[in-house]
Design a protein around this motif. Structure first.
Motif, PDB file in Angstrom:
ATOM      1  N   ALA A 139       0.841  -1.199   0.000  1.00  0.00           N
ATOM      2  CA  ALA A 139       0.000   0.000   0.000  1.00  0.00           C
ATOM      3  C   ALA A 139       0.871   1.241   0.000  1.00  0.00           C
ATOM      4  CB  ALA A 139      -0.910   0.013   1.223  1.00  0.00           C
ATOM      5  N   PRO A 140       0.410   2.312  -0.658  1.00  0.00           N
ATOM      6  CA  PRO A 140       1.149   3.569  -0.607  1.00  0.00           C
ATOM      7  C   PRO A 140       1.107   4.223   0.769  1.00  0.00           C
ATOM      8  CG  PRO A 140      -0.352   3.511  -2.491  1.00  0.00           C
ATOM      9  CD  PRO A 140      -0.716   2.376  -1.586  1.00  0.00           C
ATOM     10  N   VAL A 141       0.027   3.971   1.524  1.00  0.00           N
ATOM     11  CA  VAL A 141      -0.141   4.532   2.866  1.00  0.00           C
ATOM     12  C   VAL A 141      -0.487   3.377   3.802  1.00  0.00           C
ATOM     13  CG1 VAL A 141      -1.495   6.101   4.312  1.00  0.00           C
ATOM     14  CG2 VAL A 141      -0.857   6.775   1.983  1.00  0.00           C
ATOM     15  N   HIS A 142       0.230   3.273   4.917  1.00  0.00           N
ATOM     16  CA  HIS A 142       0.089   2.111   5.796  1.00  0.00           C
ATOM     17  C   HIS A 142      -0.859   2.321   6.977  1.00  0.00           C
ATOM     18  CE1 HIS A 142       3.030  -0.769   4.147  1.00  0.00           C
ATOM     19  NE2 HIS A 142       3.618   0.313   3.668  1.00  0.00           N
ATOM     20  N   CYS A 143      -1.386   3.531   7.136  1.00  0.00           N
ATOM     21  CA  CYS A 143      -2.334   3.792   8.224  1.00  0.00           C
ATOM     22  C   CYS A 143      -3.704   4.132   7.646  1.00  0.00           C
ATOM     23  CB  CYS A 143      -1.863   4.966   9.081  1.00  0.00           C
ATOM     24  SG  CYS A 143      -0.361   4.654  10.009  1.00  0.00           S
ATOM     25  N   ALA A 144      -4.752   3.748   8.369  1.00  0.00           N
ATOM     26  CA  ALA A 144      -6.111   4.079   7.932  1.00  0.00           C
ATOM     27  C   ALA A 144      -6.299   5.591   7.979  1.00  0.00           C
ATOM     28  CB  ALA A 144      -7.125   3.397   8.841  1.00  0.00           C
ATOM     29  N   PRO A 152      -1.690  14.312   0.123  1.00  0.00           N
ATOM     30  CA  PRO A 152      -0.451  14.139  -0.645  1.00  0.00           C
ATOM     31  C   PRO A 152       0.784  14.087   0.242  1.00  0.00           C
ATOM     32  CG  PRO A 152      -1.887  15.698  -1.762  1.00  0.00           C
ATOM     33  CD  PRO A 152      -2.520  15.418  -0.429  1.00  0.00           C
ATOM     34  N   GLY A 153       0.790  14.898   1.300  1.00  0.00           N
ATOM     35  CA  GLY A 153       1.933  14.873   2.207  1.00  0.00           C
ATOM     36  C   GLY A 153       2.077  13.547   2.927  1.00  0.00           C
ATOM     37  N   GLU A 154       0.962  12.959   3.345  1.00  0.00           N
ATOM     38  CA  GLU A 154       1.006  11.647   4.007  1.00  0.00           C
ATOM     39  C   GLU A 154       1.468  10.568   3.038  1.00  0.00           C
ATOM     40  OE1 GLU A 154      -2.575  12.844   7.130  1.00  0.00           O
ATOM     41  OE2 GLU A 154      -3.025  11.747   5.281  1.00  0.00           O
ATOM     42  N   ARG A 155       1.006  10.652   1.818  1.00  0.00           N
ATOM     43  CA  ARG A 155       1.450   9.711   0.777  1.00  0.00           C
ATOM     44  C   ARG A 155       2.960   9.809   0.576  1.00  0.00           C
ATOM     45  NH1 ARG A 155       0.016  12.142  -4.615  1.00  0.00           N
ATOM     46  NH2 ARG A 155       1.790  13.389  -3.899  1.00  0.00           N
ATOM     47  N   ASP A 156       3.464  11.021   0.513  1.00  0.00           N
ATOM     48  CA  ASP A 156       4.890  11.203   0.257  1.00  0.00           C
ATOM     49  C   ASP A 156       5.739  10.785   1.442  1.00  0.00           C
ATOM     50  OD1 ASP A 156       4.131  12.166  -2.210  1.00  0.00           O
ATOM     51  OD2 ASP A 156       4.453  14.280  -1.697  1.00  0.00           O
ATOM     52  N   THR A 157       5.260  11.040   2.658  1.00  0.00           N
ATOM     53  CA  THR A 157       5.998  10.615   3.844  1.00  0.00           C
ATOM     54  C   THR A 157       6.095   9.100   3.911  1.00  0.00           C
ATOM     55  OG1 THR A 157       5.341  12.576   5.105  1.00  0.00           O
ATOM     56  CG2 THR A 157       6.007  10.649   6.386  1.00  0.00           C
ATOM     57  N   CYS A 158       5.039   8.424   3.488  1.00  0.00           N
ATOM     58  CA  CYS A 158       4.974   6.959   3.553  1.00  0.00           C
ATOM     59  C   CYS A 158       5.679   6.286   2.374  1.00  0.00           C
ATOM     60  CB  CYS A 158       3.503   6.532   3.587  1.00  0.00           C
ATOM     61  SG  CYS A 158       3.176   4.960   4.418  1.00  0.00           S
ATOM     62  N   PRO A 160       8.712   5.955   1.175  1.00  0.00           N
ATOM     63  CA  PRO A 160       9.905   5.098   1.307  1.00  0.00           C
ATOM     64  C   PRO A 160       9.602   3.655   1.682  1.00  0.00           C
ATOM     65  CG  PRO A 160      10.318   7.237   2.308  1.00  0.00           C
ATOM     66  CD  PRO A 160       8.852   7.196   1.975  1.00  0.00           C
ATOM     67  N   TRP A 161       8.515   3.424   2.414  1.00  0.00           N
ATOM     68  CA  TRP A 161       8.159   2.036   2.756  1.00  0.00           C
ATOM     69  C   TRP A 161       7.803   1.259   1.491  1.00  0.00           C
ATOM     70  CZ3 TRP A 161      10.084   1.649   7.232  1.00  0.00           C
ATOM     71  CH2 TRP A 161       9.793   2.494   8.301  1.00  0.00           C
ATOM     72  N   LEU A 162       7.001   1.845   0.620  1.00  0.00           N
ATOM     73  CA  LEU A 162       6.609   1.167  -0.619  1.00  0.00           C
ATOM     74  C   LEU A 162       7.821   0.953  -1.514  1.00  0.00           C
ATOM     75  CD1 LEU A 162       4.430   0.061  -2.526  1.00  0.00           C
ATOM     76  CD2 LEU A 162       4.081   2.407  -3.357  1.00  0.00           C
ATOM     77  N   TRP A 184      -2.123   4.192  -8.364  1.00  0.00           N
ATOM     78  CA  TRP A 184      -1.422   4.361  -9.637  1.00  0.00           C
ATOM     79  C   TRP A 184      -0.509   5.590  -9.583  1.00  0.00           C
ATOM     80  CZ3 TRP A 184      -1.717   1.172 -13.974  1.00  0.00           C
ATOM     81  CH2 TRP A 184      -1.249   1.684 -15.190  1.00  0.00           C
ATOM     82  N   GLN A 185      -1.066   6.712  -9.136  1.00  0.00           N
ATOM     83  CA  GLN A 185      -0.283   7.944  -9.067  1.00  0.00           C
ATOM     84  C   GLN A 185       0.819   7.864  -8.014  1.00  0.00           C
ATOM     85  OE1 GLN A 185      -0.436  10.384 -11.250  1.00  0.00           O
ATOM     86  NE2 GLN A 185      -2.036   9.242 -12.310  1.00  0.00           N
ATOM     87  N   ALA A 186       0.585   7.121  -6.942  1.00  0.00           N
ATOM     88  CA  ALA A 186       1.613   6.970  -5.912  1.00  0.00           C
ATOM     89  C   ALA A 186       2.733   6.049  -6.360  1.00  0.00           C
ATOM     90  CB  ALA A 186       0.983   6.422  -4.629  1.00  0.00           C
ATOM     91  N   LEU A 187       2.397   5.056  -7.175  1.00  0.00           N
ATOM     92  CA  LEU A 187       3.381   4.049  -7.572  1.00  0.00           C
ATOM     93  C   LEU A 187       4.331   4.536  -8.649  1.00  0.00           C
ATOM     94  CD1 LEU A 187       4.405   1.083  -7.494  1.00  0.00           C
ATOM     95  CD2 LEU A 187       2.672   0.568  -9.239  1.00  0.00           C
ATOM     96  N   LEU A 188       3.851   5.304  -9.616  1.00  0.00           N
ATOM     97  CA  LEU A 188       4.690   5.666 -10.762  1.00  0.00           C
ATOM     98  C   LEU A 188       5.992   6.373 -10.361  1.00  0.00           C
ATOM     99  CD1 LEU A 188       2.109   6.740 -13.502  1.00  0.00           C
ATOM    100  CD2 LEU A 188       3.222   4.516 -13.166  1.00  0.00           C
ATOM    101  N   PRO A 189       5.978   7.346  -9.432  1.00  0.00           N
ATOM    102  CA  PRO A 189       7.244   7.964  -9.033  1.00  0.00           C
ATOM    103  C   PRO A 189       8.193   6.979  -8.354  1.00  0.00           C
ATOM    104  CG  PRO A 189       5.393   9.335  -8.378  1.00  0.00           C
ATOM    105  CD  PRO A 189       4.826   8.012  -8.810  1.00  0.00           C
ATOM    106  N   VAL A 190       7.652   6.037  -7.623  1.00  0.00           N
ATOM    107  CA  VAL A 190       8.483   5.013  -6.974  1.00  0.00           C
ATOM    108  C   VAL A 190       9.208   4.184  -8.024  1.00  0.00           C
ATOM    109  CG1 VAL A 190       8.426   2.920  -5.553  1.00  0.00           C
ATOM    110  CG2 VAL A 190       7.058   4.914  -4.890  1.00  0.00           C
ATOM    111  N   LEU A 191       8.479   3.783  -9.047  1.00  0.00           N
ATOM    112  CA  LEU A 191       9.085   2.969 -10.099  1.00  0.00           C
ATOM    113  C   LEU A 191      10.121   3.770 -10.886  1.00  0.00           C
ATOM    114  CD1 LEU A 191       5.932   1.079 -11.429  1.00  0.00           C
ATOM    115  CD2 LEU A 191       7.640   0.279  -9.787  1.00  0.00           C
TER     116      LEU A 191
END
Length: 268
Positions: A139-144, A152-158, A160-162, A184-191
């Protein structure tokens, strides 16, 4: 300097730098999962996940909620990753396992079982015996998050785990099913940061989207598959049906080398 940072000391779990500092230092997925569950880097999410555990739904009054970040789930040698959004307040946040204990998880696991990627068609608790075959849930974000909407800030902070989770799956990772536009939007920058070459313009999310990425530095091809998220709303309105979900996972399993093209039904 972040509020809880002290020069010369490692970031504490409530420091926004904690995920970036710890994730890259994990040698395996077990170590990564152990670090994930300690994280308190996003104050809004910490407050929400813990409030939910106190204000339990009537149906779960007897439950001792997990109320921590929910780590990934699945084998360390998975060839297929499933990237969703975030744990559900009374699902993963209650049970401590991805897509477990809520209608979205029921629907997803039923689909995985139908194409031979799960050992059983239900996911009710972390100790229910469910195993996944060649599949890792991430998951891009690990907390409910409140209203199922991370910022967006929470997504970006999380993030590195993904990134670390996908890196630790290694070159054996051959396909990813992405559930919904947020994932999808969270994953593309990681890849992209990991060395995968993204088409320009960047591919857009859609159910049935198919993208083949080539990698640098020894990375092979990676196949991305878009799928509507199995939320109650999407399922109840018919936007996503079980045959649609099964079709995506059947194709993704074949691309990952987990299933012969066209094969249906659970495997032994």
């Amino acid at each position: 300097m972040s509020p809880s940072s002290v020069p010369g000391q490692q970031p504490a779990p409530d420091d926004p730098l904690f995920p970036a500092h710890r994730a890259s230092r994990c040698a395996d997925l077990g170590a990564l999962d152990a670090q994930v569950v300690q994280c308190r880097a996003c104050p809004r999410l910490v407050t929400w996940r813990e409030q939910v555990a106190v204000r339990k739904r009537a149906a779960y009054l007897g439950w001792d909620y997990w109320a921590r970040p929910v780590p990934g789930f699945g084998p360390a040698d998975a060839a297929l990753a499933v990237v969703g959004l975030a744990p559900a307040a009374h699902g993963g946040n209650r049970t401590g396992r991805m897509f477990t204990g809520d209608p979205s998880g029921d629907f997803l696991v039923k689909g995985l079982y139908a194409v031979g990627l799960a050992s059983q068609p239900t996911a009710t608790s972390a100790d229910d015996g469910l195993t996944l075959r060649g599949v890792r849930m991430a998951a891009p974000v690990h907390c409910a998050p409140p209203d199922n909407k991370p910022t967006p800030g929470e997504r970006d902070t999380c993030r590195p785990w993904l990134a670390a989770e996908l890196a630790l799956l290694g070159p054996g990772l051959r396909a990813v099913v992405v559930l919904g536009g947020f994932g999808w939007q969270a994953l593309l920058p990681v890849l992209a940061d990991a060395g995968w070459q993204l088409p320009q313009p960047r591919p857009r999310f859609g159910h049935g989207a198919r993208v083949t990425l080539t990698g640098e530095g020894g990375l092979g091809e990676l196949r991305l598959f878009g799928c509507y998220h199995p939320s109650q709303r999407n399922v109840n309105t018919g936007l996503l049906t079980l045959p649609m979900l099964e079709a995506v996972f059947r194709d993704a399993a074949a691309a990952a080398g987990l299933q012969e093209p066209g094969r249906t039904g659970p495997t032994g």
